[in-house]
Structure formats: C-alpha cells, structure tokens
Motif scaffolding. Structure first.
Motif, PDB file in Angstrom:
ATOM      1  N   ALA A 310       0.826  -1.212   0.000  1.00  0.00           N
ATOM      2  CA  ALA A 310       0.000   0.000   0.000  1.00  0.00           C
ATOM      3  C   ALA A 310       0.859   1.260   0.000  1.00  0.00           C
ATOM      4  O   ALA A 310       0.485   2.279  -0.608  1.00  0.00           O
ATOM      5  CB  ALA A 310      -0.921  -0.003   1.226  1.00  0.00           C
ATOM      6  N   ALA A 311       2.028   1.211   0.669  1.00  0.00           N
ATOM      7  CA  ALA A 311       2.891   2.403   0.749  1.00  0.00           C
ATOM      8  C   ALA A 311       3.622   2.667  -0.551  1.00  0.00           C
ATOM      9  O   ALA A 311       3.957   3.820  -0.864  1.00  0.00           O
ATOM     10  CB  ALA A 311       3.893   2.232   1.890  1.00  0.00           C
ATOM     11  N   GLY A 312       3.901   1.630  -1.332  1.00  0.00           N
ATOM     12  CA  GLY A 312       4.591   1.804  -2.604  1.00  0.00           C
ATOM     13  C   GLY A 312       5.963   2.417  -2.446  1.00  0.00           C
ATOM     14  O   GLY A 312       6.782   1.961  -1.631  1.00  0.00           O
ATOM     15  N   ASP A 313       6.214   3.497  -3.183  1.00  0.00           N
ATOM     16  CA  ASP A 313       7.535   4.143  -3.162  1.00  0.00           C
ATOM     17  C   ASP A 313       7.839   4.820  -1.827  1.00  0.00           C
ATOM     18  O   ASP A 313       8.990   5.164  -1.550  1.00  0.00           O
ATOM     19  CB  ASP A 313       7.632   5.176  -4.285  1.00  0.00           C
ATOM     20  CG  ASP A 313       7.592   4.532  -5.661  1.00  0.00           C
ATOM     21  OD1 ASP A 313       7.871   3.310  -5.735  1.00  0.00           O
ATOM     22  OD2 ASP A 313       7.276   5.235  -6.639  1.00  0.00           O
ATOM     23  N   GLN A 314       6.814   5.050  -1.010  1.00  0.00           N
ATOM     24  CA  GLN A 314       7.035   5.717   0.280  1.00  0.00           C
ATOM     25  C   GLN A 314       7.556   4.758   1.354  1.00  0.00           C
ATOM     26  O   GLN A 314       7.944   5.192   2.439  1.00  0.00           O
ATOM     27  CB  GLN A 314       5.728   6.361   0.763  1.00  0.00           C
ATOM     28  CG  GLN A 314       5.269   7.526  -0.118  1.00  0.00           C
ATOM     29  CD  GLN A 314       4.018   8.168   0.444  1.00  0.00           C
ATOM     30  OE1 GLN A 314       3.048   7.494   0.788  1.00  0.00           O
ATOM     31  NE2 GLN A 314       4.024   9.485   0.555  1.00  0.00           N
TER      32      GLN A 314
END
Length: 428
Positions: A310-314
C-alpha cells in the motif's frame, strides 16, 4: 658550608642521580626519569635545604620511576583536560554508544564543573567526596553520584596506568551509599497478562508486546529483530543485535540555523548506527516460540507485506520485524509511549516496560522450567545468573500459601490442612 664536589677522576654511571651542594646554599639533585616524547633523556631537578631531605625525595622519585607511576614530562594535566581527552579520544573508541553517553554526561555535567580545576597529580579523595556531597545537596540521587564516581575511577585509573598520576583518587574515595529500592517490583498476574492480550490483539505490531510478556525480550532486542533472525517453520528466533536509541546532529547551515534542538531540526542527520551486536555470549541466543506466538508473527508478517504494498515508493525498506507504518525501524521512545498507552487502554496497573521481563521470568519459574533453560531464554551470563534470578524471579502469594500448607502437613500431620483452611475462611 663549603660546596661539595665530586672526587677528581670519578664519573657517574649512566642513569645515576646527580647530587650536589649549590652556591645558593641548598642541596640539589637531578634524577633520571626516562625519556621525553622526542626521545631525549629527561631528568627531574629537585632541591632541598638538607642532604637528608633531598635523599628522601630522590628515593621517592626513583621508586615512582621504577614502578612506572611517576609524572611524565610535559603532561601536567588538569582534571578537566584529562577527562575530556579520556572520554573523547580513549573511551569513545572502545566502549558502546550508550556507555560513552553515560561517561560524557558525567564528565560534562558533574566532574568537570566540580573538580576540573585541580591538577590531576594533586587530586585527593576528599575532593571527590566533597563533590558527591554537593551533588546530593543540589538534589542529585545517590545513583547519579555513583555514576560520576565510576566514571572518575575509570578515567583516573587510565591516567595512573599511563603515568600521568601516581594514585587513583577515585579508587580511594567513598561514594554515597545507594539504598535498595523500597518498592518491590510486582510482576503482572496471569489475569493481567490476559487483559493485556485482549488489548494487544486490537493493535498494530501486536506480536511485539507478547514477545516481552511471554519471553521477556528486552526492548533493544525486540526492536533490533529482523526477519532473517526469525524461523517460523522451526518455531524459534535468534537474538544477536540491539536497537540503539537514535542520536541526531543539526543538518542546517551555521549561517542559517533552525533554532531547534538537533532531534527537531528539519534537516537533522543521524549520527548513531541503528543497531549494535549483542556484546555477551549469553545475549546471543536462540529462543523458542510458543505456537500462538508463531501464529501472531505469521499474521504480522502478512500484515506488513500489505502495508509495504500500500505504501509503494514511500516504504522505507529495513527488514526489521517491527517497523513504523511506512517502514523503517521503530524508535525506542515511540515504543515506550505505545506501551504506556497499551496498559492504560487495557486497564491494568502502571508499570515500566522492563517489568514485563520480570513477568516473563516469573511465569517460567511457575511453570517449573529448569534454571539453566530460564537463563538461556532470558540471556543471563553463567557467572551472574544466580544473582539475576534472585532479582527477576518473584514468588507470588499463592505459592507462599502452598508452601505453608505443605510445611503444616509435614509437621502437624494431615489434620493441619483443615485448620489452615478454616483460618483462611475466617480471614486470619
């Protein structure tokens, strides 16, 4: 008195002390004490009013020289100068970050302001004892004075070893007595642990708290745990590193300071490594996982995978078992406040996070786990395990009553059981 002269045709041997009577009416001596930093011979010049006094002083210096405790040339350290040199250039290179922090605070806050102006070779035990009294008068706890005392003893011991002082004044000084804690630590009961478990299951990182309550893992061990250390198939984990408390420095420019503390600087820089390897052999250990805890960790691993997606690149990849919502290691300070909120929401009495470790050790004892296995799980060194068990294992009232019953039956016979039960029913 006529000047004394060496007999004609005689020479002193290399390394021999020269003693003579000077034109000033005093006796003089030049005592070979070794060599300077550049390799040149160094002689100490002393003078006294009589030959006997001079020879006594010569003997004292020669004894110090031969024992390696004499003051070295060009090294007339003040206590302040030596303490800062020791803590920054000697201790910092060989001790852990946490130990260095304790030394640095003791030097900066207590020792340098209190005794820093003394010359290191003239420091007396009474100077330190006076410092401890002043610390106490200003509100410092005896344990704080003990920390300053231990720091001074270590630092001055190194000064003596290197020949900068003839004695360790801190080794002779008497620090104030540290009283034992009046309040006995009371571990959580099984009912309280079950109340915590109900609340734990509602929270993120729920397995983190059960590792503390069920297995007694230290905070640093739990937060430093990585997935590579956890074997869910074989139901055990390996402990080999500790999470360190973060330390920051300003990242802003001196020409444009942020005006905040380093930890709140918008451009702060981490200046301490995240983890350190466990220093003791006992601390590096394998710990078995109960079945329910294995399932909690498996569920936690799946939840973390969903958070990562859900956070992906973060997402900040770190491979820690317990992370912040966007990855990266948990802060010990945040973890502490999470614990306080957990016990408040669970409605159990307030306690330190470390008291969960006392709870786990006591449960192991009540289950009849052998001492050697308790030591393994808790990570206690063989030489100190008996002392640690005495400190961490608490005997509940119910166990004491059971022992009392067995004593009664052994001495007064089986009929004593009815008398004990009747007394308990009457509240006596």
């Amino acid at each position: 008195m006529e000047e004394k002269k060496a007999k004609k045709g005689t020479r002193r041997a290399n390394g021999e002390t020269a003693i003579y009577f000077g034109k000033d009416g005093r006796w003089h001596a030049r005592v070979p004490m070794g060599y300077r930093d550049n390799g040149e011979p160094y002689r100490r010049h002393i003078t006294r009013t009589s030959e006997d006094l001079l020879k006594d002083e010569v003997k004292r210096l020669e004894k110090q020289r031969d024992q390696g405790t004499a003051q070295q040339p060009g090294k007339l350290w003040t206590v302040e100068k030596w303490l800062w040199h020791w803590v920054e250039n000697i201790a910092k290179e060989v001790v852990s970050e946490n130990t260095y922090d304790g030394y640095e605070v003791a030097v900066r806050v207590h020792l340098v302001p209190g005794i820093g102006k003394h010359r290191i070779d003239r420091l007396e035990p009474e100077h330190l004892e006076s410092l401890y009294r002043r610390m106490k008068a200003k509100g410092s706890k005896p344990a704080t004075a003990h920390q300053a005392h231990r720091t001074a003893r270590t630092a001055l011991g190194e000064a003596v070893r290197r020949g900068h002082a003839a004695k360790n004044a801190a080794a002779l000084a008497k620090p104030p007595r540290v009283e034992e804690a009046e309040e006995e630590i009371e571990p959580y009961s099984v009912e309280e642990v079950q109340s915590l478990l109900i609340e734990v299951n509602k929270r993120r990182n729920s397995a983190r708290w059960m590792l503390a309550l069920a297995l007694g893992l230290r905070q640093g061990e739990t937060l430093g745990l990585r997935w590579a250390d956890v074997d869910l198939d074989h139901e055990y984990l390996k402990l080999r590193r500790n999470r360190l408390r973060p330390k920051y420095a300003h990242g802003c420019k001196e020409s444009d300071p942020c005006g905040r503390k380093p930890g709140y600087c918008p451009m702060r820089e981490q200046v301490r490594r995240e983890t350190k390897n466990t220093k003791s052999r006992a601390g590096r250990r394998a710990v078995p996982l109960p079945g329910p805890l294995v399932r909690m960790l498996q569920a936690h691993k799946e939840a973390q995978a969903r958070e990562r997606k859900a956070a992906g690149d973060q997402w900040t990849e770190s491979e820690y078992v317990f992370t912040k919502p966007l990855g990266g290691p948990l802060s010990p300070n945040t973890d502490y406040h999470d614990w306080k909120k957990l016990i408040g929401d669970a409605g159990v009495r307030d306690a330190r996070l470390h008291d969960a470790r006392h709870t786990a050790a006591t449960v192991l004892m009540l289950l009849g786990v052998p001492d050697r296995v308790i030591d393994q799980i808790m990570g206690w060194e063989p030489g100190t395990s008996a002392r640690m068990r005495a400190r961490y294992l608490h005997v509940p009232d119910a166990m004491l009553k059971d022992v009392a019953q067995k004593i009664a039956e052994a001495i007064w016979g089986p009929s004593a059981k009815g008398l004990v039960d009747k007394d308990q029913d009457n509240g006596t």
